[in-house]
Design a protein around this motif. Sequence first.
Motif, PDB file in Angstrom:
ATOM      1  N   PHE A 164       0.855  -1.186   0.000  1.00  0.00           N
ATOM      2  CA  PHE A 164       0.000   0.000   0.000  1.00  0.00           C
ATOM      3  C   PHE A 164       0.889   1.232   0.000  1.00  0.00           C
ATOM      4  CE2 PHE A 164       0.599  -1.537   4.339  1.00  0.00           C
ATOM      5  CZ  PHE A 164       1.093  -0.420   4.989  1.00  0.00           C
ATOM      6  N   SER A 165       0.313   2.356  -0.404  1.00  0.00           N
ATOM      7  CA  SER A 165       1.075   3.599  -0.467  1.00  0.00           C
ATOM      8  C   SER A 165       0.215   4.765   0.007  1.00  0.00           C
ATOM      9  CB  SER A 165       1.588   3.859  -1.884  1.00  0.00           C
ATOM     10  OG  SER A 165       0.511   4.079  -2.774  1.00  0.00           O
ATOM     11  N   PHE A 166       0.897   5.779   0.562  1.00  0.00           N
ATOM     12  CA  PHE A 166       0.256   7.019   0.994  1.00  0.00           C
ATOM     13  C   PHE A 166       0.898   8.166   0.215  1.00  0.00           C
ATOM     14  CE2 PHE A 166      -0.038   4.084   4.534  1.00  0.00           C
ATOM     15  CZ  PHE A 166      -1.328   4.258   5.008  1.00  0.00           C
ATOM     16  N   ASP A 167       0.067   9.054  -0.290  1.00  0.00           N
ATOM     17  CA  ASP A 167       0.573  10.202  -1.030  1.00  0.00           C
ATOM     18  C   ASP A 167      -0.125  11.464  -0.527  1.00  0.00           C
ATOM     19  OD1 ASP A 167       2.246  10.827  -3.680  1.00  0.00           O
ATOM     20  OD2 ASP A 167       0.489  12.130  -3.650  1.00  0.00           O
ATOM     21  N   PHE A 168       0.669  12.426  -0.052  1.00  0.00           N
ATOM     22  CA  PHE A 168       0.122  13.687   0.459  1.00  0.00           C
ATOM     23  C   PHE A 168       0.607  14.815  -0.434  1.00  0.00           C
ATOM     24  CE2 PHE A 168       0.700  17.569   2.972  1.00  0.00           C
ATOM     25  CZ  PHE A 168      -0.599  17.784   3.416  1.00  0.00           C
ATOM     26  N   THR A 169      -0.323  15.650  -0.902  1.00  0.00           N
ATOM     27  CA  THR A 169       0.008  16.760  -1.785  1.00  0.00           C
ATOM     28  C   THR A 169      -0.517  18.065  -1.187  1.00  0.00           C
ATOM     29  OG1 THR A 169      -0.144  15.334  -3.727  1.00  0.00           O
ATOM     30  CG2 THR A 169      -0.221  17.699  -4.111  1.00  0.00           C
ATOM     31  N   LEU A 170       0.355  19.062  -1.149  1.00  0.00           N
ATOM     32  CA  LEU A 170      -0.015  20.396  -0.684  1.00  0.00           C
ATOM     33  C   LEU A 170       0.219  21.383  -1.817  1.00  0.00           C
ATOM     34  CD1 LEU A 170      -0.792  22.421   1.615  1.00  0.00           C
ATOM     35  CD2 LEU A 170       1.675  22.585   2.103  1.00  0.00           C
ATOM     36  N   ARG A 171      -0.861  21.981  -2.300  1.00  0.00           N
ATOM     37  CA  ARG A 171      -0.715  23.027  -3.306  1.00  0.00           C
ATOM     38  C   ARG A 171      -0.066  24.254  -2.658  1.00  0.00           C
ATOM     39  NH1 ARG A 171      -6.292  23.849  -6.441  1.00  0.00           N
ATOM     40  NH2 ARG A 171      -7.027  24.202  -4.307  1.00  0.00           N
ATOM     41  N   ARG A 172       0.546  25.078  -3.497  1.00  0.00           N
ATOM     42  CA  ARG A 172       1.298  26.203  -2.948  1.00  0.00           C
ATOM     43  C   ARG A 172       0.410  27.043  -2.028  1.00  0.00           C
ATOM     44  NH1 ARG A 172       6.125  27.385  -3.923  1.00  0.00           N
ATOM     45  NH2 ARG A 172       6.135  26.114  -5.819  1.00  0.00           N
ATOM     46  N   THR A 173       0.857  27.117  -0.781  1.00  0.00           N
ATOM     47  CA  THR A 173       0.150  27.854   0.259  1.00  0.00           C
ATOM     48  C   THR A 173       1.174  28.662   1.042  1.00  0.00           C
ATOM     49  OG1 THR A 173      -1.449  26.038   0.455  1.00  0.00           O
ATOM     50  CG2 THR A 173      -1.402  27.663   2.243  1.00  0.00           C
ATOM     51  N   ASN A 174       0.967  29.977   1.099  1.00  0.00           N
ATOM     52  CA  ASN A 174       1.937  30.842   1.783  1.00  0.00           C
ATOM     53  C   ASN A 174       3.357  30.573   1.295  1.00  0.00           C
ATOM     54  OD1 ASN A 174      -0.090  32.047   3.358  1.00  0.00           O
ATOM     55  ND2 ASN A 174       0.052  30.429   4.907  1.00  0.00           N
TER      56      ASN A 174
END
Length: 248
Positions: free
Chosen positions: A80-90
Amino acid sequence: NCAADLSQGNDTQSSNLCFEPVKTTSYEVGFEQQIGMNAALDITAFYKEVLDQVSVRNLESNVNTYAAYVNGDFGNTKGFSFDFTLRRTNRISANMNYTMQWANGTGSDPRTSYRIAWIGGDYATYVSPLDFDQRHTAMVNVDFRTLAEDGPAIGDFYPLGGLGFNFFFRYGSGLAYTPETPRSVFFSAAHTRLPTGGINSAHAPATSQLNIRIDKRIKVGRFVLNPYIWIINALNTKNQTFVYTATG
């Protein structure tokens, strides 16, 4: 040629025109959840089974017993895999991934059973970790970027404006290998190493690397320049790329 292979028996491997196609069956299920307005988490579980992989086996003929490539191995990969993405913030964007998997089978490549065919013995009918079995892999990519008019100004020039810092870190646990011991110094190592443990029962040390890129966006008239500094392996990490199976 085939005549020479037959005369030399199982010390060589003959080609085969009667291969069956390798059969692959895979399943994947995922879940994606948005977190706030700028972030998302993706969780995926997967399973893949491969049958009729190419392997070396001894075959009987009127001339001799000889080794040939045939369909014979099978394997599976699950995890299994986990992927976290944060769009440009501050001014910050990020992507993080972690995968945990198990890769098992009766052979890692077509020549896995070469020594069994050469010396004689029972072919594997149970699965063991494959050569590319890697339990943990992870990646973190963080990018920080200032706006064009951030920071103090020198006339119309902003030294800290348009400045970017990118940090890319990757990690991988060690690959599987079979611990062995040399039996003799008078013959080639391929024929004289003896296993001291189960097939691929040991794992090499983990590897990691941090890369850093620093760039600056500079506008000169109608042109935009982007000079950068790229630092590969910024922490000077010494990773093992090969393991002597007799010593680990």
